[in-house]
Motif scaffolding. Structure first.
Motif, PDB file in Angstrom:
ATOM      1  N   MET A   1      55.444 101.404   9.513  1.00  0.00           N
ATOM      2  CA  MET A   1      56.753 101.679  10.120  1.00  0.00           C
ATOM      3  C   MET A   1      57.068 103.173  10.066  1.00  0.00           C
ATOM      4  SD  MET A   1      59.097 100.131  11.685  1.00  0.00           S
ATOM      5  CE  MET A   1      60.705 100.428  12.276  1.00  0.00           C
ATOM      6  N   LEU A   2      56.828 103.760   8.855  1.00  0.00           N
ATOM      7  CA  LEU A   2      57.091 105.189   8.699  1.00  0.00           C
ATOM      8  C   LEU A   2      56.158 105.982   9.615  1.00  0.00           C
ATOM      9  CD1 LEU A   2      58.659 107.398   7.224  1.00  0.00           C
ATOM     10  CD2 LEU A   2      56.854 107.408   5.499  1.00  0.00           C
ATOM     11  N   GLY A   3      54.867 105.539   9.661  1.00  0.00           N
ATOM     12  CA  GLY A   3      53.886 106.207  10.516  1.00  0.00           C
ATOM     13  C   GLY A   3      54.338 106.160  11.960  1.00  0.00           C
ATOM     14  N   GLN A   4      54.847 105.005  12.389  1.00  0.00           N
ATOM     15  CA  GLN A   4      55.304 104.837  13.774  1.00  0.00           C
ATOM     16  C   GLN A   4      56.448 105.814  14.076  1.00  0.00           C
ATOM     17  OE1 GLN A   4      55.742 100.775  14.503  1.00  0.00           O
ATOM     18  NE2 GLN A   4      56.033 101.005  16.700  1.00  0.00           N
ATOM     19  N   PHE A   5      57.362 105.915  13.126  1.00  0.00           N
ATOM     20  CA  PHE A   5      58.525 106.786  13.301  1.00  0.00           C
ATOM     21  C   PHE A   5      58.084 108.243  13.412  1.00  0.00           C
ATOM     22  CE2 PHE A   5      61.871 109.441  11.526  1.00  0.00           C
ATOM     23  CZ  PHE A   5      62.912 109.124  12.384  1.00  0.00           C
ATOM     24  N   LEU A   6      57.159 108.644  12.494  1.00  0.00           N
ATOM     25  CA  LEU A   6      56.710 110.040  12.490  1.00  0.00           C
ATOM     26  C   LEU A   6      55.945 110.362  13.767  1.00  0.00           C
ATOM     27  CD1 LEU A   6      55.564 110.419   8.775  1.00  0.00           C
ATOM     28  CD2 LEU A   6      57.560 111.461   9.877  1.00  0.00           C
ATOM     29  N   ALA A   7      55.070 109.435  14.208  1.00  0.00           N
ATOM     30  CA  ALA A   7      54.289 109.674  15.426  1.00  0.00           C
ATOM     31  C   ALA A   7      55.222 109.797  16.626  1.00  0.00           C
ATOM     32  CB  ALA A   7      53.284 108.551  15.628  1.00  0.00           C
ATOM     33  N   ALA A   8      56.228 108.925  16.705  1.00  0.00           N
ATOM     34  CA  ALA A   8      57.164 108.962  17.834  1.00  0.00           C
ATOM     35  C   ALA A   8      57.959 110.268  17.817  1.00  0.00           C
ATOM     36  CB  ALA A   8      58.104 107.763  17.774  1.00  0.00           C
ATOM     37  N   ALA A  23      56.675 105.926  25.885  1.00  0.00           N
ATOM     38  CA  ALA A  23      56.449 106.750  24.694  1.00  0.00           C
ATOM     39  C   ALA A  23      55.965 105.862  23.545  1.00  0.00           C
ATOM     40  CB  ALA A  23      57.732 107.481  24.325  1.00  0.00           C
ATOM     41  N   GLY A  24      56.568 104.676  23.449  1.00  0.00           N
ATOM     42  CA  GLY A  24      56.161 103.734  22.401  1.00  0.00           C
ATOM     43  C   GLY A  24      54.712 103.294  22.566  1.00  0.00           C
ATOM     44  N   GLU A  25      54.274 103.165  23.826  1.00  0.00           N
ATOM     45  CA  GLU A  25      52.877 102.762  24.092  1.00  0.00           C
ATOM     46  C   GLU A  25      51.897 103.786  23.538  1.00  0.00           C
ATOM     47  OE1 GLU A  25      51.225 100.225  25.776  1.00  0.00           O
ATOM     48  OE2 GLU A  25      53.107  99.156  25.553  1.00  0.00           O
ATOM     49  N   LEU A  26      52.191 105.071  23.789  1.00  0.00           N
ATOM     50  CA  LEU A  26      51.257 106.110  23.336  1.00  0.00           C
ATOM     51  C   LEU A  26      51.230 106.153  21.807  1.00  0.00           C
ATOM     52  CD1 LEU A  26      49.226 108.304  23.798  1.00  0.00           C
ATOM     53  CD2 LEU A  26      51.047 109.894  24.337  1.00  0.00           C
ATOM     54  N   LEU A  31      48.369 104.993  16.676  1.00  0.00           N
ATOM     55  CA  LEU A  31      48.348 104.304  15.376  1.00  0.00           C
ATOM     56  C   LEU A  31      47.174 103.330  15.299  1.00  0.00           C
ATOM     57  CD1 LEU A  31      52.164 103.726  14.863  1.00  0.00           C
ATOM     58  CD2 LEU A  31      50.697 105.362  13.703  1.00  0.00           C
ATOM     59  N   ARG A  32      46.853 102.705  16.437  1.00  0.00           N
ATOM     60  CA  ARG A  32      45.698 101.806  16.414  1.00  0.00           C
ATOM     61  C   ARG A  32      44.426 102.604  16.156  1.00  0.00           C
ATOM     62  NH1 ARG A  32      45.529  97.280  20.619  1.00  0.00           N
ATOM     63  NH2 ARG A  32      46.824  96.361  19.013  1.00  0.00           N
ATOM     64  N   HIS A  33      44.336 103.781  16.771  1.00  0.00           N
ATOM     65  CA  HIS A  33      43.155 104.605  16.519  1.00  0.00           C
ATOM     66  C   HIS A  33      43.071 104.969  15.029  1.00  0.00           C
ATOM     67  CE1 HIS A  33      40.766 108.341  16.233  1.00  0.00           C
ATOM     68  NE2 HIS A  33      39.980 107.656  17.034  1.00  0.00           N
ATOM     69  N   ALA A  34      44.211 105.240  14.425  1.00  0.00           N
ATOM     70  CA  ALA A  34      44.194 105.588  12.990  1.00  0.00           C
ATOM     71  C   ALA A  34      43.655 104.412  12.170  1.00  0.00           C
ATOM     72  CB  ALA A  34      45.601 105.967  12.531  1.00  0.00           C
ATOM     73  N   ASN A 243      35.511  98.586  22.003  1.00  0.00           N
ATOM     74  CA  ASN A 243      35.978  97.608  21.014  1.00  0.00           C
ATOM     75  C   ASN A 243      37.376  98.015  20.558  1.00  0.00           C
ATOM     76  OD1 ASN A 243      36.118  95.533  19.236  1.00  0.00           O
ATOM     77  ND2 ASN A 243      34.465  96.230  17.898  1.00  0.00           N
ATOM     78  N   LEU A 244      38.329  97.690  21.416  1.00  0.00           N
ATOM     79  CA  LEU A 244      39.701  98.186  21.257  1.00  0.00           C
ATOM     80  C   LEU A 244      40.359  97.683  19.975  1.00  0.00           C
ATOM     81  CD1 LEU A 244      42.229  99.531  22.695  1.00  0.00           C
ATOM     82  CD2 LEU A 244      42.732  97.242  23.530  1.00  0.00           C
ATOM     83  N   ALA A 245      40.197  96.398  19.699  1.00  0.00           N
ATOM     84  CA  ALA A 245      40.899  95.795  18.550  1.00  0.00           C
ATOM     85  C   ALA A 245      39.947  94.836  17.832  1.00  0.00           C
ATOM     86  CB  ALA A 245      42.150  95.066  19.036  1.00  0.00           C
ATOM     87  N   PRO A 246      39.096  95.399  16.947  1.00  0.00           N
ATOM     88  CA  PRO A 246      38.163  94.524  16.232  1.00  0.00           C
ATOM     89  C   PRO A 246      38.913  93.589  15.284  1.00  0.00           C
ATOM     90  CG  PRO A 246      38.021  96.809  15.430  1.00  0.00           C
ATOM     91  CD  PRO A 246      38.962  96.821  16.598  1.00  0.00           C
ATOM     92  N   ILE A 247      38.318  92.425  15.018  1.00  0.00           N
ATOM     93  CA  ILE A 247      38.913  91.462  14.075  1.00  0.00           C
ATOM     94  C   ILE A 247      39.275  92.181  12.778  1.00  0.00           C
ATOM     95  CG2 ILE A 247      38.334  89.462  12.611  1.00  0.00           C
ATOM     96  CD1 ILE A 247      36.549  88.450  14.909  1.00  0.00           C
ATOM     97  N   PRO A 248      40.440  92.022  12.201  1.00  0.00           N
ATOM     98  CA  PRO A 248      41.525  91.123  12.582  1.00  0.00           C
ATOM     99  C   PRO A 248      42.674  91.843  13.284  1.00  0.00           C
ATOM    100  CG  PRO A 248      41.873  91.832  10.340  1.00  0.00           C
ATOM    101  CD  PRO A 248      40.687  92.619  10.868  1.00  0.00           C
ATOM    102  N   GLU A 249      42.392  92.989  13.920  1.00  0.00           N
ATOM    103  CA  GLU A 249      43.457  93.830  14.468  1.00  0.00           C
ATOM    104  C   GLU A 249      44.356  93.059  15.444  1.00  0.00           C
ATOM    105  OE1 GLU A 249      44.395  96.840  13.829  1.00  0.00           O
ATOM    106  OE2 GLU A 249      45.510  97.471  15.594  1.00  0.00           O
TER     107      GLU A 249
END
Ligand SMILES: C[S@@+](CC[C@H](N)C(=O)[O-])C[C@H]1O[C@@H](n2cnc3c(N)ncnc32)[C@H](O)[C@@H]1O
Length: 287
Positions: A1-8, A23-26, A31-34, A243-249
């Motif tokens: 959550m904090l990461g999301q806020f800081l990235a945004a 903006a939320g999509e980017l 964050l998924r890449h992280a 491989n955008l979202a490997p298990i269990p992403e």
């Protein structure tokens, strides 16, 4: 959550992009890449390679335009900066990562907030009242802002084709009331983008999602959803898997994988060549 806020907080995005959830999509992509970035390595490398192949085909190296540059992970920014007088990283939302790339290559790389559809500002303004048919015709008819100065020598559409015009049902009430509207808008935006790309006089590279796959842990294909079959495109010059979202992403049961295609010097009105053209397929099992 904090990461999301800081990235945004580090994004530079027009109000319209915020209102429509872009903006939320980017932020979500970053964050998924992280979380799962190592699974993206071969996709990012394949994208960079194709972009460099396009750069090698340019007869002039004045400026390169990268559309949907995002954080620039899939863009060989250093190599482009060495070859072109100017490389422009364009996106509807400019991220901190893109700004860092510009800072690391002063005078050679710049970031540009730019709407590839030309429809986002008006859609945001009319989002509460626009009807389904008006939304589709907006994406069909809108034109992106004209490019400054001369035509780019290299234009890259960097894996944003399936994202253009994807409207969120929580941002546009018409999309809540009309199932399938988001897909119709995405289709209209993609067609317009291909027409716009075809009008460019420089070398063109299109990288785009072809299909979404659900792949079991043992590599078997469980489900495939094709995305591009209605678009006027010849077979791609390269195909690979992301491989955008490997298990269990995404799911504990399957990997969410995108099949990505790349077209170099593509033209949507190109006839399909006899024999289907070169088609290199990377089919390896998902590890
Ligand atoms: C799947 S991401 C690709 C980003 C980057 N190339 C990468 O792979 O990391 C799609 C990109 O398209 C951008 N995008 C979405 N709608 C756009 C629009 N209307 N104009 C320009 N860029 C847009 C998003 O902000 C996002 O950065």
């Amino acid at each position: 959550m904090l990461g999301q806020f800081l990235a945004a907080a580090r994004l530079h995005s027009p109000l319209a992009a915020q209102q429509l959830g872009l903006a939320g999509e980017l932020t979500a992509i970053s964050l998924r890449h992280a979380r799962v970035g190592s699974a993206w390595a071969s996709h990012l490398a394949a994208s960079r390679e194709v972009i460099l192949e396009g750069a090698n085909r340019c007869s002039r190296h004045g400026w390169a335009l990268i559309i949907g540059a995002g954080d620039g992970r899939d863009v060989p920014v250093k190599e482009l900066a060495e070859r072109f007088e100017l490389t422009v990283l364009a996106d509807i939302v400019v991220s901190a990562a893109a700004r860092n790339l510009a800072r690391s290559n002063p005078g050679r790389v710049v970031c540009q907030p730019w709407d590839a559809t030309g429809a986002i500002a008006e859609l945001a303004r009319r989002r509460n009242t626009i009807s389904a048919s008006e939304a589709v015709s907006l994406f069909e008819q809108a034109k992106p802002e004209p490019l400054p100065g001369m035509e780019p020598d290299l234009v890259v559409s960097a894996n944003c084709l399936s994202q253009l015009g994807l409207i969120h049902s929580n941002a546009v009430p018409a999309a809540r009331a009309n199932p399938g509207l988001a897909e119709r808008c995405a289709q209209a935006a993609a067609c317009s983008h291909l027409r716009w790309m075809a009008q460019r006089s420089g070398t063109r590279v299109l990288i785009g999602d072809i299909a979404r796959l659900d792949v079991a842990p043992d590599g078997h294909l469980l489900r495939r959803e094709d995305w591009l079959q209605h678009l006027p495109l010849r077979p791609p010059d390269r195909v690979w898997r992301w491989n955008l979202a490997p298990i269990p992403e995404w799911s504990p049961d399957f990997h969410r994988v995108h099949e990505v295609g790349a077209w170099i010097e593509m033209s949507p009105v190109d006839p399909i060549p006899a024999g289907g053209g070169e088609r290199v397929r990377v089919d390896g099992r998902i590890s």
